[in-house]
Every structure is written in structure tokens, then in C-alpha cells.
Design a protein around this motif. Structure first.
Motif, PDB file in Angstrom:
ATOM      1  N   ILE A  89       0.851  -1.179   0.000  1.00 57.53           N
ATOM      2  CA  ILE A  89       0.000   0.000   0.000  1.00 57.53           C
ATOM      3  C   ILE A  89       0.892   1.235   0.000  1.00 57.53           C
ATOM      4  CG2 ILE A  89      -1.721   1.300   1.322  1.00 57.53           C
ATOM      5  CD1 ILE A  89      -2.814  -1.272   0.108  1.00 57.53           C
ATOM      6  N   ASN A  90       0.579   2.180  -0.875  1.00 62.44           N
ATOM      7  CA  ASN A  90       1.321   3.427  -0.953  1.00 62.44           C
ATOM      8  C   ASN A  90       0.491   4.522  -0.295  1.00 62.44           C
ATOM      9  OD1 ASN A  90       2.346   5.964  -1.862  1.00 62.44           O
ATOM     10  ND2 ASN A  90       3.402   4.912  -3.505  1.00 62.44           N
ATOM     11  N   ILE A  91       1.055   5.111   0.751  1.00 60.79           N
ATOM     12  CA  ILE A  91       0.412   6.239   1.421  1.00 60.79           C
ATOM     13  C   ILE A  91       1.453   7.338   1.569  1.00 60.79           C
ATOM     14  CG2 ILE A  91      -0.694   7.078   3.529  1.00 60.79           C
ATOM     15  CD1 ILE A  91      -1.742   4.238   3.975  1.00 60.79           C
ATOM     16  N   ALA A 112      -6.616   3.500   1.545  1.00 62.43           N
ATOM     17  CA  ALA A 112      -5.357   4.135   1.153  1.00 62.43           C
ATOM     18  C   ALA A 112      -5.606   5.178   0.058  1.00 62.43           C
ATOM     19  CB  ALA A 112      -4.358   3.086   0.679  1.00 62.43           C
ATOM     20  N   LYS A 113      -6.481   4.853  -0.875  1.00 62.89           N
ATOM     21  CA  LYS A 113      -6.815   5.798  -1.951  1.00 62.89           C
ATOM     22  C   LYS A 113      -7.452   7.053  -1.371  1.00 62.89           C
ATOM     23  CE  LYS A 113      -9.497   6.322  -6.141  1.00 62.89           C
ATOM     24  NZ  LYS A 113     -10.720   5.975  -6.797  1.00 62.89           N
ATOM     25  N   ILE A 137      -7.122   8.248   1.656  1.00 58.29           N
ATOM     26  CA  ILE A 137      -6.090   8.983   2.405  1.00 58.29           C
ATOM     27  C   ILE A 137      -5.231   9.800   1.455  1.00 58.29           C
ATOM     28  CG2 ILE A 137      -3.988   8.724   3.798  1.00 58.29           C
ATOM     29  CD1 ILE A 137      -5.406   6.225   5.052  1.00 58.29           C
ATOM     30  N   ASN A 138      -4.782   9.183   0.371  1.00 55.99           N
ATOM     31  CA  ASN A 138      -3.943   9.908  -0.591  1.00 55.99           C
ATOM     32  C   ASN A 138      -4.696  11.059  -1.255  1.00 55.99           C
ATOM     33  OD1 ASN A 138      -1.440   8.551  -0.312  1.00 55.99           O
ATOM     34  ND2 ASN A 138      -2.283   6.814  -1.437  1.00 55.99           N
ATOM     35  N   LEU A 171      -0.318  14.276   6.846  1.00 56.64           N
ATOM     36  CA  LEU A 171      -0.876  13.041   7.419  1.00 56.64           C
ATOM     37  C   LEU A 171      -1.603  13.323   8.724  1.00 56.64           C
ATOM     38  CD1 LEU A 171       2.006  10.524   6.690  1.00 56.64           C
ATOM     39  CD2 LEU A 171      -0.359  10.303   5.918  1.00 56.64           C
ATOM     40  N   CYS A 222      -4.874  14.930   7.951  1.00 55.72           N
ATOM     41  CA  CYS A 222      -5.747  13.915   7.369  1.00 55.72           C
ATOM     42  C   CYS A 222      -6.342  13.022   8.457  1.00 55.72           C
ATOM     43  CB  CYS A 222      -4.952  13.089   6.357  1.00 55.72           C
ATOM     44  SG  CYS A 222      -5.902  11.809   5.531  1.00 55.72           S
TER      45      CYS A 222
END
Length: 96
Positions: free
Chosen positions: A8-10, A31-32, A34-35, A54, A57
Motif C-alpha cells: 500500500i502506498n500512502i 489508502a486511496k 487517504i492519498n 498526514l 488527514c
């Protein structure tokens, strides 16, 4: 089902995770979101530090979660009161 490995990319960092198969879609969607929120905050505020973004968020999501929990509790209380009122009406009706 079983565990699977995903990445997962954050906030431009990759996190390897082991998750239940049925949770994968929810985690990827989270994750989507959050981004997307980080991008929105970055575009609207003069904040560039990823840690600050972050934190902002997380604060927004936590606030939303608390509001949703309170709303659900209030609905539960309202439903409980309605059930009691209905029970009293039925009790009165059948006593006659």
C-alpha cells in the motif's frame, strides 16, 4: 479465506501488509481516500511536510468517525425509545 501480501502506498511511502483476502479491497480503498485527502490538503494549504499533511488527514477522519459514532448512538437511543413507545401502545391495546 487466507492472508495475502499486498503493498500500500500512502504519502509516497510503500507499506507491505499481510491482510485477509476479503479485507484487501477495503484497505486499498482506504489508502486511496487517504492519498486523495492528502492531495486536497496540499492543494488548499501552504503545507508541504508529509507528516503535517498526514496529521491533518488523520484529524479529519477521526473527527468524522467520532461524529458518525455519536450519530449512530443517537439513532440507537431514538430507536429504543420508539420500541418502548410501541411496546406500551401494544400493552395498553391488549389490556382492553
Amino acid at each position: 479465506m487466507g492472508d495475502i501480501s499486498i503493498k500500500i502506498n500512502i504519502a509516497d511511502r510503500v507499506y507491505p501488509l499481510r491482510v485477509e483476502t476479503e479485507e484487501e479491497e477495503v484497505i486499498r480503498h482506504a489508502a486511496k481516500l487517504i492519498n486523495e485527502k492528502i492531495k486536497e490538503l496540499q492543494d488548499n494549504y501552504a503545507v508541504r511536510d508529509k507528516q503535517d499533511l498526514l496529521s491533518m488527514c488523520v484529524l479529519q477522519y477521526a473527527t468524522g468517525m467520532i461524529k458518525a459514532e455519536r450519530n449512530a448512538q443517537n439513532q440507537d437511543i431514538g430507536l429504543e425509545q420508539t420500541v418502548h413507545e410501541l411496546d406500551n401502545l401494544l400493552t395498553d391495546f391488549f389490556k382492553k
